[in-house]
Write a protein that holds these residues in place. Structure first.
Motif, PDB file in Angstrom:
ATOM      1  N   PHE A   1       0.837  -1.203   0.000  1.00  0.00           N
ATOM      2  CA  PHE A   1       0.000   0.000   0.000  1.00  0.00           C
ATOM      3  C   PHE A   1       0.873   1.255   0.000  1.00  0.00           C
ATOM      4  O   PHE A   1       1.976   1.254   0.545  1.00  0.00           O
ATOM      5  CB  PHE A   1      -0.889   0.032   1.251  1.00  0.00           C
ATOM      6  CG  PHE A   1      -2.159  -0.763   1.150  1.00  0.00           C
ATOM      7  CD1 PHE A   1      -3.381  -0.133   1.013  1.00  0.00           C
ATOM      8  CD2 PHE A   1      -2.130  -2.148   1.198  1.00  0.00           C
ATOM      9  CE1 PHE A   1      -4.560  -0.861   0.936  1.00  0.00           C
ATOM     10  CE2 PHE A   1      -3.292  -2.891   1.124  1.00  0.00           C
ATOM     11  CZ  PHE A   1      -4.515  -2.243   0.984  1.00  0.00           C
ATOM     12  N   SER A   2       0.364   2.326  -0.594  1.00  0.00           N
ATOM     13  CA  SER A   2       1.002   3.638  -0.496  1.00  0.00           C
ATOM     14  C   SER A   2       0.628   4.207   0.871  1.00  0.00           C
ATOM     15  O   SER A   2      -0.517   4.598   1.097  1.00  0.00           O
ATOM     16  CB  SER A   2       0.508   4.547  -1.620  1.00  0.00           C
ATOM     17  OG  SER A   2       1.065   5.834  -1.487  1.00  0.00           O
ATOM     18  N   LEU A   3       1.609   4.258   1.786  1.00  0.00           N
ATOM     19  CA  LEU A   3       1.283   4.341   3.198  1.00  0.00           C
ATOM     20  C   LEU A   3       2.174   5.307   3.969  1.00  0.00           C
ATOM     21  O   LEU A   3       3.384   5.335   3.783  1.00  0.00           O
ATOM     22  CB  LEU A   3       1.462   2.922   3.778  1.00  0.00           C
ATOM     23  CG  LEU A   3       1.075   2.608   5.204  1.00  0.00           C
ATOM     24  CD1 LEU A   3      -0.427   2.723   5.396  1.00  0.00           C
ATOM     25  CD2 LEU A   3       1.528   1.188   5.554  1.00  0.00           C
ATOM     26  N   PHE A   4       1.535   6.107   4.849  1.00  0.00           N
ATOM     27  CA  PHE A   4       2.261   6.850   5.890  1.00  0.00           C
ATOM     28  C   PHE A   4       1.746   6.338   7.225  1.00  0.00           C
ATOM     29  O   PHE A   4       0.531   6.279   7.448  1.00  0.00           O
ATOM     30  CB  PHE A   4       2.033   8.355   5.782  1.00  0.00           C
ATOM     31  CG  PHE A   4       2.563   9.115   6.984  1.00  0.00           C
ATOM     32  CD1 PHE A   4       3.900   9.463   7.065  1.00  0.00           C
ATOM     33  CD2 PHE A   4       1.717   9.455   8.038  1.00  0.00           C
ATOM     34  CE1 PHE A   4       4.402  10.143   8.185  1.00  0.00           C
ATOM     35  CE2 PHE A   4       2.205  10.127   9.158  1.00  0.00           C
ATOM     36  CZ  PHE A   4       3.549  10.474   9.220  1.00  0.00           C
ATOM     37  N   TYR A   5       2.655   5.971   8.126  1.00  0.00           N
ATOM     38  CA  TYR A   5       2.254   5.457   9.439  1.00  0.00           C
ATOM     39  C   TYR A   5       3.112   6.079  10.519  1.00  0.00           C
ATOM     40  O   TYR A   5       4.331   6.187  10.371  1.00  0.00           O
ATOM     41  CB  TYR A   5       2.430   3.931   9.481  1.00  0.00           C
ATOM     42  CG  TYR A   5       2.156   3.320  10.836  1.00  0.00           C
ATOM     43  CD1 TYR A   5       0.855   3.109  11.280  1.00  0.00           C
ATOM     44  CD2 TYR A   5       3.212   2.932  11.670  1.00  0.00           C
ATOM     45  CE1 TYR A   5       0.609   2.536  12.523  1.00  0.00           C
ATOM     46  CE2 TYR A   5       2.973   2.356  12.918  1.00  0.00           C
ATOM     47  CZ  TYR A   5       1.662   2.159  13.337  1.00  0.00           C
ATOM     48  OH  TYR A   5       1.418   1.596  14.560  1.00  0.00           O
ATOM     49  N   GLU A   6       2.457   6.484  11.607  1.00  0.00           N
ATOM     50  CA  GLU A   6       3.217   7.027  12.738  1.00  0.00           C
ATOM     51  C   GLU A   6       2.460   6.772  14.040  1.00  0.00           C
ATOM     52  O   GLU A   6       1.229   6.795  14.068  1.00  0.00           O
ATOM     53  CB  GLU A   6       3.465   8.522  12.569  1.00  0.00           C
ATOM     54  CG  GLU A   6       4.423   9.086  13.627  1.00  0.00           C
ATOM     55  CD  GLU A   6       4.849  10.512  13.309  1.00  0.00           C
ATOM     56  OE1 GLU A   6       5.683  10.679  12.406  1.00  0.00           O
ATOM     57  OE2 GLU A   6       4.345  11.442  13.956  1.00  0.00           O
ATOM     58  N   GLU A   7       3.217   6.544  15.091  1.00  0.00           N
ATOM     59  CA  GLU A   7       2.648   6.416  16.434  1.00  0.00           C
ATOM     60  C   GLU A   7       2.946   7.703  17.199  1.00  0.00           C
ATOM     61  O   GLU A   7       4.100   8.051  17.399  1.00  0.00           O
ATOM     62  CB  GLU A   7       3.239   5.201  17.150  1.00  0.00           C
ATOM     63  CG  GLU A   7       2.859   3.894  16.469  1.00  0.00           C
ATOM     64  CD  GLU A   7       3.467   2.667  17.124  1.00  0.00           C
ATOM     65  OE1 GLU A   7       4.061   2.801  18.229  1.00  0.00           O
ATOM     66  OE2 GLU A   7       3.361   1.575  16.541  1.00  0.00           O
ATOM     67  N   PHE A   8       1.891   8.412  17.589  1.00  0.00           N
ATOM     68  CA  PHE A   8       2.081   9.642  18.359  1.00  0.00           C
ATOM     69  C   PHE A   8       2.070   9.316  19.852  1.00  0.00           C
ATOM     70  O   PHE A   8       1.537   8.286  20.266  1.00  0.00           O
ATOM     71  CB  PHE A   8       1.007  10.682  18.013  1.00  0.00           C
ATOM     72  CG  PHE A   8      -0.415  10.258  18.280  1.00  0.00           C
ATOM     73  CD1 PHE A   8      -0.976  10.367  19.547  1.00  0.00           C
ATOM     74  CD2 PHE A   8      -1.204   9.757  17.245  1.00  0.00           C
ATOM     75  CE1 PHE A   8      -2.291   9.988  19.795  1.00  0.00           C
ATOM     76  CE2 PHE A   8      -2.522   9.369  17.481  1.00  0.00           C
ATOM     77  CZ  PHE A   8      -3.062   9.482  18.756  1.00  0.00           C
ATOM     78  N   LYS A   9       2.661  10.186  20.628  1.00  0.00           N
ATOM     79  CA  LYS A   9       2.692   9.973  22.082  1.00  0.00           C
ATOM     80  C   LYS A   9       1.400  10.536  22.658  1.00  0.00           C
ATOM     81  O   LYS A   9       1.237  11.743  22.795  1.00  0.00           O
ATOM     82  CB  LYS A   9       3.914  10.659  22.697  1.00  0.00           C
ATOM     83  CG  LYS A   9       4.097  10.335  24.178  1.00  0.00           C
ATOM     84  CD  LYS A   9       5.436  10.826  24.681  1.00  0.00           C
ATOM     85  CE  LYS A   9       5.595  10.612  26.178  1.00  0.00           C
ATOM     86  NZ  LYS A   9       5.354   9.215  26.603  1.00  0.00           N
TER      87      LYS A   9
END
Length: 240
Positions: free
Chosen positions: A210-218
């Motif tokens: 997939f064309s994907l942006f992923y991030e885990e925020f605090k």
């Protein structure tokens, strides 16, 4: 700052057999001479009130940081109504997806000067509204070209839908989840770990290309974190 305007109207849905409220933010530069991308939010009233969408969009447009967008919100009527429509196991889920793709999108294309292509339509949602946004894009990938997921509720039905999906580059995904979302309180009073299933969803989408942006925020499962993230989500999807 130049302020846009908010329209509020009702659209009857044949798929659902009921009237649906629709909120629309039109930018201050709105003109039928221009073209606009659509951003369609389930949990629509929350995005307008808690997400402060009109102010965020007005500011980004004033600073010429994003292209022209029209932000559309679909409010839910009650917690029970939200579950019926947004939960993949809900009795109105399939009908709500049809409403988004075959009733709301064509209506907006007719009413406003939109691009009328998949990449001109973005679905956005938080929590269960993010779930239904991804499910709609998986079902109708030619109609919706971008999805913004803020802390989606991930269950087996969604994972199966992603696993079966073969048009992996047909839409882009912006996906965030809080590192503290390990005990999210559900509407039925129970708690659930959202972080682990979201990591599994990300891995699955990544592995499938997939064309994907992923991030885990605090942070945790609240608008305290989704609201400031909204600006970046719009910049990443519509930045000039």
């Amino acid at each position: 700052m130049n302020k846009g305007s908010v329209e509020d109207f009702t659209l009857y849905s044949d798929a659902l057999g009921e009237d649906m409220q629709v909120l629309v933010h039109l930018p201050s530069n709105y003109s039928p001479l221009y073209k606009y991308s659509l951003v369609i939010a389930s949990d629509g009233k929350d995005y307008f009130q808690l997400g402060r969408v009109p102010r965020v969009v007005d500011e980004l447009l004033e600073n010429q940081e994003i292209e022209n967008i029209i932000f559309v919100g679909i409010p839910y009527k009650s917690v029970e109504d939200r579950n019926r429509k947004y939960e993949p196991t809900g009795e109105q889920h399939a009908a709500y997806l049809r409403f988004l793709a075959h009733e709301l999108a064509p209506y907006l294309d007719e009413k406003y000067p939109t691009y009328q292509v998949g990449m001109g339509r973005t679905l956005i949602g938080d929590s269960l509204a993010a779930t239904v946004s991804l499910m709609a894009a998986l079902k109708y990938p030619n109609i919706f070209g971008r999805v913004i997921l803020q802390s989606p509720k991930v269950g087996p039905e969604m994972m199966q839908a992603v696993e079966k999906f073969s048009m992996n580059n047909s839409f882009t995904v912006y996906h965030v989840i809080g590192s503290e979302e390990t005990e999210v309180k559900l509407t039925n009073g129970e708690t659930a770990d959202f972080l682990t299933p979201n990591r599994e969803l990300n891995e699955l989408m990544k592995n499938k290309g997939f064309s994907l942006f992923y991030e885990e925020f605090k942070g945790d499962h609240t608008w305290k974190y989704w609201q400031p993230d909204l600006k970046r989500a719009l910049l990443m999807n519509f930045g000039m």
